[in-house]
Design an enzyme around this catalytic site. Structure first.
Site, mmCIF file in Angstrom:
data_model
loop_
_atom_site.group_PDB
_atom_site.id
_atom_site.type_symbol
_atom_site.label_atom_id
_atom_site.label_comp_id
_atom_site.label_asym_id
_atom_site.label_seq_id
_atom_site.Cartn_x
_atom_site.Cartn_y
_atom_site.Cartn_z
ATOM 1 C CB SER A 91 -0.967 0.004 1.178
ATOM 2 O OG SER A 91 -0.269 -0.030 2.408
ATOM 3 C CG HIS B 216 -6.451 -5.406 11.901
ATOM 4 N ND1 HIS B 216 -6.256 -4.104 11.502
ATOM 5 C CD2 HIS B 216 -5.956 -6.178 10.910
ATOM 6 C CE1 HIS B 216 -5.677 -4.081 10.324
ATOM 7 N NE2 HIS B 216 -5.471 -5.334 9.948
#
Length: 224
Positions: free
Chosen positions: A90, A153
């Site tokens: 990314s 997460h």
């Protein structure tokens, strides 16, 4: 601290427009991220539909962008991408999308860190306030227009990193926490209601996706 050029966004109004259009149409950013091996635009996430709408008008701006989590593919590591994951994908996508931006990132896995044209990466443990503060001491003269937490997460780690990093986000800048899990939805909803008082807008949303009804959820915050 200077105001971010993203201050011109009206986050909540813009998001309602995007939501009305739906999240199914692939965008230039979706295809770009996928070409580098990032999952932000597929096959199980469509965050890039939102990002492209919000950020496309600022592509030529000299932004500072920070992303937490390069992506580890080590077996058994928390939030591992698996053997086929591509660390740094990314970051390279952001660099291509924003040709004048400087990209910064951090990860707990030292083996995936790298520096290359307009990308600098650093070590950090987002569960450790001391480590986070040391990271920002290294980048003391940098403030960010966009910050994205795609690291560990879990809500407690997300909240800790946000609280230690709030001062690094420019006024008007955008902060995103990706991949909120069902286990953490209630806590992150409460967190979003708390931080709204320091922002111009907050979105906590599960994006509709035909293949992912679980963790295709994010929090987007715009700093006042």
């Amino acid at each position: 601290m200077e105001m971010s050029i993203l201050d011109h966004l009206g986050l909540e109004h813009e998001f309602q427009y995007i939501k009305g259009k739906g999240f199914a149409d692939s965008t230039n950013l979706c295809r770009l991220m996928s070409s580098f091996g990032s999952d932000k635009g597929g096959p199980f996430h469509n965050y890039t539909v939102v990002y492209d709408w919000l950020f496309s008008r600022f592509r030529d701006a000299p932004l500072n962008i920070f992303e937490l989590g390069l992506g580890t593919n080590k077996f058994g590591a928390p939030s591992s991408m698996g053997a086929d994951g591509k660390p740094g994908a990314s970051l390279r996508g952001w660099r291509e999308y924003f040709p004048r931006a400087h990209i910064f990132a951090a990860d707990i896995d030292r083996d995936v860190l790298f520096d290359e044209g307009r990308i600098r990466t650093f070590w950090v443990d987002q569960r450790d306030s001391t480590a986070i503060r040391a990271l920002w001491a290294t980048l003391a003269d940098i403030a960010f227009d966009i910050m994205i937490d795609d690291g560990l997460h879990e809500a407690s780690a997300n909240i800790r990193f946000f609280m230690e990093s709030f001062g690094k986000l420019k006024p008007g800048g955008i902060y995103v926490i990706e991949d909120v899990t069902p286990h953490d939805t209630d806590l992150m909803d409460s967190f979003a209601r708390c931080i709204v008082h320091a922002g111009k807008g907050v979105i906590h949303q599960l994006l509709d996706h035909p293949l992912n009804k679980v963790d295709n959820r994010f929090v987007i915050f715009q700093k006042a």
